[in-house]
Motif scaffolding. Structure first.
Motif, PDB file in Angstrom:
ATOM      1  N   UNK A 128       0.812  -1.215   0.000  1.00  0.00           N
ATOM      2  CA  UNK A 128       0.000   0.000   0.000  1.00  0.00           C
ATOM      3  C   UNK A 128       0.848   1.270   0.000  1.00  0.00           C
ATOM      4  N   UNK A 129       1.820   1.362   0.873  1.00  0.00           N
ATOM      5  CA  UNK A 129       2.618   2.590   0.992  1.00  0.00           C
ATOM      6  C   UNK A 129       3.314   2.921  -0.318  1.00  0.00           C
ATOM      7  N   UNK A 130       3.840   1.913  -0.982  1.00  0.00           N
ATOM      8  CA  UNK A 130       4.534   2.159  -2.259  1.00  0.00           C
ATOM      9  C   UNK A 130       3.534   2.518  -3.365  1.00  0.00           C
ATOM     10  N   UNK A 131       2.373   1.888  -3.360  1.00  0.00           N
ATOM     11  CA  UNK A 131       1.344   2.201  -4.357  1.00  0.00           C
ATOM     12  C   UNK A 131       0.875   3.646  -4.174  1.00  0.00           C
ATOM     13  N   UNK A 132       0.638   4.040  -2.930  1.00  0.00           N
ATOM     14  CA  UNK A 132       0.211   5.412  -2.649  1.00  0.00           C
ATOM     15  C   UNK A 132       1.287   6.390  -3.111  1.00  0.00           C
ATOM     16  N   UNK A 133       2.537   6.124  -2.776  1.00  0.00           N
ATOM     17  CA  UNK A 133       3.633   7.011  -3.200  1.00  0.00           C
ATOM     18  C   UNK A 133       3.683   7.115  -4.721  1.00  0.00           C
ATOM     19  N   UNK A 134       3.512   5.994  -5.404  1.00  0.00           N
ATOM     20  CA  UNK A 134       3.542   5.995  -6.874  1.00  0.00           C
ATOM     21  C   UNK A 134       2.389   6.821  -7.441  1.00  0.00           C
ATOM     22  N   UNK A 135       1.190   6.601  -6.916  1.00  0.00           N
ATOM     23  CA  UNK A 135       0.023   7.331  -7.410  1.00  0.00           C
ATOM     24  C   UNK A 135       0.140   8.831  -7.150  1.00  0.00           C
ATOM     25  N   UNK A 136       0.853   9.207  -6.108  1.00  0.00           N
ATOM     26  CA  UNK A 136       1.069  10.620  -5.806  1.00  0.00           C
ATOM     27  C   UNK A 136       2.228  11.208  -6.618  1.00  0.00           C
ATOM     28  N   UNK A 137       2.932  10.349  -7.364  1.00  0.00           N
ATOM     29  CA  UNK A 137       4.072  10.824  -8.143  1.00  0.00           C
ATOM     30  C   UNK A 137       5.352  10.932  -7.328  1.00  0.00           C
ATOM     31  N   UNK A 138       5.385  10.259  -6.185  1.00  0.00           N
ATOM     32  CA  UNK A 138       6.543  10.314  -5.286  1.00  0.00           C
ATOM     33  C   UNK A 138       7.321   9.000  -5.272  1.00  0.00           C
ATOM     34  N   UNK A 139       7.394   8.329  -6.396  1.00  0.00           N
ATOM     35  CA  UNK A 139       8.081   7.038  -6.458  1.00  0.00           C
ATOM     36  C   UNK A 139       8.834   6.988  -7.788  1.00  0.00           C
ATOM     37  N   UNK A 140      10.123   7.259  -7.719  1.00  0.00           N
ATOM     38  CA  UNK A 140      10.942   7.328  -8.926  1.00  0.00           C
ATOM     39  C   UNK A 140      11.558   5.971  -9.257  1.00  0.00           C
ATOM     40  N   UNK A 141      12.153   5.901 -10.427  1.00  0.00           N
ATOM     41  CA  UNK A 141      12.872   4.676 -10.800  1.00  0.00           C
ATOM     42  C   UNK A 141      14.022   4.414  -9.831  1.00  0.00           C
ATOM     43  N   UNK A 142      14.678   5.486  -9.361  1.00  0.00           N
ATOM     44  CA  UNK A 142      15.763   5.336  -8.386  1.00  0.00           C
ATOM     45  C   UNK A 142      15.211   4.794  -7.067  1.00  0.00           C
ATOM     46  N   UNK A 143      14.063   5.315  -6.629  1.00  0.00           N
ATOM     47  CA  UNK A 143      13.427   4.786  -5.413  1.00  0.00           C
ATOM     48  C   UNK A 143      13.167   3.291  -5.574  1.00  0.00           C
TER      49      UNK A 143
END
Length: 143
Positions: A44-59
């Protein structure tokens, strides 16, 4: 697993994710198996970060590497384990960081070792993870 892959897989089954503030909902959950809903909850936390645009390829590179290291320590059979074991055998400082990461994840509520660490990450674990990742990449560049 990359959050985009989870989102795409759900979408292909007719279920979509809806983000309302920091709450994540699944539209049409009847289209997926309960096990898949549990998978989404564990990331969930990673999905939320991705949907918010806060999950980069480096992350993702850092988190995927840490997931592999955690799996190696938990003796989950993976092809990469021997490489990880060789690295940590040559780099005791990284072992100390990894063990510290485990302690912090535990302090954050990670009790079920079969559960993804995703929902137990915070700034402290992100900093440790990045440091571990950098040490691992430096080691493998030398090899």
């Amino acid at each position: 697993m990359h959050p985009k892959q989870i989102i795409d897989d759900f979408k292909s089954m007719g279920a979509t994710f809806v983000l309302d503030n920091d709450e994540l909902y699944i539209d049409n959950p009847e289209n997926i198996y309960p096990e898949l809903e549990e998978l989404a909850k564990s990331y969930k936390a990673r999905i939320v970060a991705f949907l918010k645009g806060n999950y980069s390829d480096q992350d993702h590179a850092v988190k995927q590497t840490i997931d592999k290291i955690v799996n190696c320590f938990l003796r989950t059979d993976e092809e990469v384990n021997q490489k990880i074991e060789n690295w940590i055998g040559d780099d005791p400082g990284s072992v100390e960081l990894i063990l510290t990461l485990f302690v912090v994840l535990r302090e954050n509520g990670w009790m079920n070792l079969k559960e993804s660490i995703s929902n137990f990450e915070n700034e402290k674990t992100d900093k440790l993870s990045k440091e571990i990742f950098d040490r691992a990449m430096a080691y493998f560049r030398r090899k």
